[in-house]
Design a protein around this motif. Structure first.
Motif, PDB file in Angstrom:
ATOM      1  N   LYS A   1       0.758  -1.201   0.064  1.00 27.52           N
ATOM      2  CA  LYS A   1      -0.083  -0.026   0.015  1.00 27.52           C
ATOM      3  C   LYS A   1       0.868   1.213   0.105  1.00 27.52           C
ATOM      4  N   ARG A   2       1.855   1.198   0.805  1.00 27.08           N
ATOM      5  CA  ARG A   2       3.053   2.151   1.025  1.00 27.08           C
ATOM      6  C   ARG A   2       3.592   2.417  -0.327  1.00 27.08           C
ATOM      7  N   ILE A   3       4.167   1.432  -0.926  1.00 23.18           N
ATOM      8  CA  ILE A   3       4.847   1.707  -2.163  1.00 23.18           C
ATOM      9  C   ILE A   3       3.947   2.091  -3.427  1.00 23.18           C
ATOM     10  N   GLY A   4       2.839   1.506  -3.463  1.00 22.45           N
ATOM     11  CA  GLY A   4       1.993   1.595  -4.644  1.00 22.45           C
ATOM     12  C   GLY A   4       1.188   3.043  -4.301  1.00 22.45           C
ATOM     13  N   GLY A   5       1.406   3.613  -3.045  1.00 18.97           N
ATOM     14  CA  GLY A   5       0.719   4.886  -2.701  1.00 18.97           C
ATOM     15  C   GLY A   5       1.613   5.886  -3.539  1.00 18.97           C
ATOM     16  N   LEU A   6       3.130   5.682  -3.573  1.00 17.43           N
ATOM     17  CA  LEU A   6       4.099   6.474  -4.425  1.00 17.43           C
ATOM     18  C   LEU A   6       3.033   6.876  -5.763  1.00 17.43           C
ATOM     19  N   PHE A   7       2.825   5.844  -6.634  1.00 21.65           N
ATOM     20  CA  PHE A   7       1.964   6.170  -7.793  1.00 21.65           C
ATOM     21  C   PHE A   7       0.851   7.128  -7.610  1.00 21.65           C
ATOM     22  N   LEU A   8       0.402   6.980  -6.544  1.00 23.92           N
ATOM     23  CA  LEU A   8      -1.073   7.787  -6.502  1.00 23.92           C
ATOM     24  C   LEU A   8      -0.628   9.258  -6.141  1.00 23.92           C
ATOM     25  N   ARG A   9       0.518   9.301  -5.277  1.00 23.38           N
ATOM     26  CA  ARG A   9       0.924  10.582  -5.031  1.00 23.38           C
ATOM     27  C   ARG A   9       1.362  11.345  -6.408  1.00 23.38           C
ATOM     28  N   LEU A  10       2.244  10.428  -7.276  1.00 20.82           N
ATOM     29  CA  LEU A  10       2.569  11.296  -8.508  1.00 20.82           C
ATOM     30  C   LEU A  10       1.432  11.755  -9.203  1.00 20.82           C
ATOM     31  N   LEU A  11       0.013  10.889  -9.085  1.00 14.72           N
ATOM     32  CA  LEU A  11      -1.013  11.468  -9.951  1.00 14.72           C
ATOM     33  C   LEU A  11      -1.410  12.499  -9.230  1.00 14.72           C
ATOM     34  N   GLN A  12      -1.427  12.514  -7.954  1.00 13.47           N
ATOM     35  CA  GLN A  12      -2.168  13.641  -6.912  1.00 13.47           C
ATOM     36  C   GLN A  12      -1.083  14.984  -7.513  1.00 13.47           C
ATOM     37  N   MET A  13      -0.111  14.695  -7.384  1.00 14.39           N
ATOM     38  CA  MET A  13       1.016  15.829  -7.697  1.00 14.39           C
ATOM     39  C   MET A  13       0.642  16.551  -8.925  1.00 14.39           C
ATOM     40  N   VAL A  14       0.352  15.786 -10.098  1.00 17.89           N
ATOM     41  CA  VAL A  14      -0.184  16.832 -11.107  1.00 17.89           C
ATOM     42  C   VAL A  14      -1.477  17.284 -11.306  1.00 17.89           C
TER      43      VAL A  14
ATOM     44  N   SER B   1      -5.743  29.570  -1.324  1.00 15.79           N
ATOM     45  CA  SER B   1      -5.548  28.275  -0.410  1.00 15.79           C
ATOM     46  C   SER B   1      -6.395  27.120  -1.043  1.00 15.79           C
ATOM     47  N   ALA B   2      -7.489  27.282  -1.951  1.00 14.46           N
ATOM     48  CA  ALA B   2      -8.093  26.271  -2.357  1.00 14.46           C
ATOM     49  C   ALA B   2      -7.029  25.640  -3.138  1.00 14.46           C
ATOM     50  N   ILE B   3      -6.070  26.264  -4.023  1.00 15.21           N
ATOM     51  CA  ILE B   3      -5.185  25.345  -5.042  1.00 15.21           C
ATOM     52  C   ILE B   3      -4.291  24.554  -3.834  1.00 15.21           C
ATOM     53  N   ALA B   4      -3.664  25.204  -2.756  1.00 13.64           N
ATOM     54  CA  ALA B   4      -2.978  24.584  -1.803  1.00 13.64           C
ATOM     55  C   ALA B   4      -3.627  23.269  -1.247  1.00 13.64           C
ATOM     56  N   ASN B   5      -4.986  23.405  -0.971  1.00  9.04           N
ATOM     57  CA  ASN B   5      -5.700  22.292  -0.211  1.00  9.04           C
ATOM     58  C   ASN B   5      -6.326  21.390  -1.251  1.00  9.04           C
ATOM     59  N   SER B   6      -6.011  21.500  -2.389  1.00  7.38           N
ATOM     60  CA  SER B   6      -6.646  20.462  -3.560  1.00  7.38           C
ATOM     61  C   SER B   6      -8.031  20.681  -3.644  1.00  7.38           C
ATOM     62  N   SER B   7      -8.841  21.836  -3.445  1.00  7.03           N
ATOM     63  CA  SER B   7     -10.097  21.674  -3.145  1.00  7.03           C
ATOM     64  C   SER B   7     -10.822  21.803  -4.526  1.00  7.03           C
ATOM     65  N   PHE B   8     -10.729  20.591  -5.427  1.00 11.87           N
ATOM     66  CA  PHE B   8     -11.472  20.752  -6.684  1.00 11.87           C
ATOM     67  C   PHE B   8     -12.426  21.489  -7.255  1.00 11.87           C
ATOM     68  N   LEU B   9     -13.772  21.647  -6.446  1.00 12.63           N
ATOM     69  CA  LEU B   9     -14.943  22.393  -6.879  1.00 12.63           C
ATOM     70  C   LEU B   9     -14.256  23.866  -6.805  1.00 12.63           C
ATOM     71  N   SER B  10     -13.762  24.303  -5.829  1.00 10.61           N
ATOM     72  CA  SER B  10     -13.370  25.817  -5.567  1.00 10.61           C
ATOM     73  C   SER B  10     -12.247  25.945  -6.793  1.00 10.61           C
ATOM     74  N   ILE B  11     -11.176  25.247  -7.083  1.00  8.39           N
ATOM     75  CA  ILE B  11     -10.407  25.584  -8.224  1.00  8.39           C
ATOM     76  C   ILE B  11     -11.262  25.359  -9.391  1.00  8.39           C
TER      77      ILE B  11
END
Ligand code: ASP
Length: 496
Positions: free
Chosen positions: A111-124, A215-225
């Motif tokens: 979960k931890r290592i697979g989570g790195l892939f999800l983090r990359l997706l969250q990053m972009v 701050s919406a961008i910083a918090n990844s608040s999709f609807l606000s963005i």
């Protein structure tokens, strides 16, 4: 010969599931007595970890203490999950983490290592949404056209979510999964916060007006963005002239770069999916699946009917496309949605696949997909309805009245709009639907144990509905227009 990406992901998924199930079957029982390295004050401890039950006992100041984690909720004074244990008794959780079963250990590392892939997706995801939406809205060239697309999109979201709920209600009334089972309902142990329906909807409306867009961008608040980017672009169009040209080319450049970066990250999908599948299959207790089999069949059948009958008919009739070609093109995104159980984490892949593999114009997908990933959740809506009817059948044995079923349908719709695109969000929102028909929210403890697996299926349906919606909205809004070179239509597949 290089295998196509969706085949690679499928192979990763199947291999991960096989390895995870093997670990679950062979490595999930472990009994350990611990005398050293224990939390302060603890003299000795025993951890018994088996597929469906974790028992932790220890002596402290000469007193014997014990905690039990039982996902079925059948043991007296138990908690349902290890996260609950962490909240209720940090000492017991600390001891457990010293000697979990090997299946749990492997699962958690994956979960931890697979989570790195999800983090990359969250990053972009945030820069990709902004660049994609901005280039899409500025490319439309006028606020009027945008308004038409907006109402069509919302109309599609509402219609398909209601169709999904209707399917769920009909299937549950036929299968009656809660009648005649021996499941007990004394499991008042779920720890789920409850909010009212007005609160949830009001919260979403407030989200659309961010106090501070940064701050919406910083918090990844999709609807606000999404709402701020659209507003900003509409006013860029109003200013017009060179300002519009500069912003448009900036947005297009940024979008091209983000798309390239996303395409590079997507190459890791087979590995990410492989690891996440090991995590899910290695750590699930299997006995509980037997007890809830009919409930799972009802959810699964409802989702299958919606995904393979209702939505393809819409794609065929309204978008005039082949649903099979679309399904094939969207496979990488759908399989990632399945293994990550998060529409938001999958969004970069969905955006990429729909443009690069399905040939849908960015002007439409950049709007329909990000908004859909937060508010259009057909799978979640269907699941809410089935789960609440199932719990009602368990509690009262009899079927619900038509009036109650309508109340369930409407609240399930609102709950799905309010659910975030993250794992288990639908379960959290269920409190609202249960309250609407006066069922105690604690009852959802009974379905908690199988939620992750159902979440994987409903998340794929959520993403699939967004993709189908994109093709429908594209066909209707861009029909009759001369196609710009960047918006090929009806091309089926065009590489990865
Ligand atoms: N996990 C789902 C999603 O991300 C939401 C849910 O829990 O139903 O779309």
């Amino acid at each position: 010969m290089k295998l196509e990406l969706h085949w690679q992901i499928l192979i990763g998924m199947v291999l991960g599931a096989i390895l995870g199930i093997a670990a679950n079957m062979n490595l999930s029982s472990r009994e350990t007595t611990l005398n050293a390295g224990l939390p302060s004050g603890v003299e000795s401890a025993t951890v018994r970890d088996s597929t469906n039950l974790i028992e932790i006992s220890w002596t402290q100041d000469g007193q014997l203490q014990q905690w039990v984690v039982d996902p079925t909720g059948k043991t007296e004074d138990c908690v349902l999950t290890v996260s609950d244990l962490e909240k209720e008794s940090p000492t017991a959780a600390q001891i457990y983490h010293l000697a979990p079963s090997y299946a749990h250990m492997i699962g958690n590392w994956c979960k931890r290592i697979g989570g790195l892939f999800l983090r990359l997706l969250q990053m972009v995801s945030v820069p990709l949404i902004i660049a994609s939406l901005a280039s899409g809205v500025l490319g439309l060239g006028g606020a009027g056209r945008f308004g038409r697309m907006f109402s069509l999109t919302i109309g599609y979201y509402l219609t398909t979510s209601l169709l999904a709920i209707l399917t769920g209600i009909v299937v549950t009334n036929i299968i009656n999964p809660g009648i005649g089972t021996d499941l007990r309902l004394d499991v008042a142990k779920a720890q789920v916060a409850s909010t009212s329906i007005t609160e949830t909807i009001m919260g979403q409306v407030e989200n659309m007006i961010p106090k501070n867009p940064f701050s919406a961008i910083a918090n990844s608040s999709f609807l606000s963005i999404i709402s701020f980017t659209i507003l900003f672009c509409i006013f860029v169009l109003q200013v017009g002239g060179t300002t519009q040209d500069r912003f448009r080319s900036l947005a297009e450049d940024a979008f091209a770069v983000m798309m390239k970066l996303t395409t590079a990250i997507i190459k890791l999908a087979p590995y990410g999916v492989f690891l996440l599948m090991i995590y899910v299959t290695a750590t699930q207790g299997l006995a509980v699946f037997r007890a809830l089999a009919w409930y799972m069949v009802a959810v699964g059948m409802g989702l299958a009917l919606h995904a393979f009958v209702t939505l393809p008919i819409l794609v065929f009739a309204l978008a005039r496309r082949s649903p099979f070609a679309l399904l094939r093109a969207m496979m990488p995104a759908l399989l990632t949605a399945f293994s990550s159980a998060s529409s938001s984490a999958t969004l970069p892949l969905t955006l990429n696949n729909i443009e690069k593999r399905a040939g849908v114009s960015n002007r439409v997908s950049s709007f329909v997909l990000p908004l859909g990933s937060t508010i259009n959740m057909d799978g979640t809506a269907l699941y809410e309805a089935v789960a609440v009817l199932f719990i009602g059948q368990l509690a009262f044995g009899a079927d619900f009245t038509i009036g109650q079923q309508i109340a369930i349908a409407l609240t399930a719709l609102l709950a799905s709009v309010g659910a975030a695109g993250i794992p288990h969000a639908g379960l959290v929102m269920m409190a609202i639907v249960l309250q609407a028909v006066n069922l105690p929210i604690e009852y959802q403890g009974i379905i908690l144990a199988v939620d992750r697996v159902l979440d994987m299926f409903r998340t794929s349906v959520n993403v699939w509905s967004d993709c189908c919606g994109t093709t429908v909205v594209e066909r209707i809004t861009l029909r009759g227009q001369v196609e710009a070179p960047d918006s090929p239509v009806d091309t089926g597949l065009s590489g990865a």
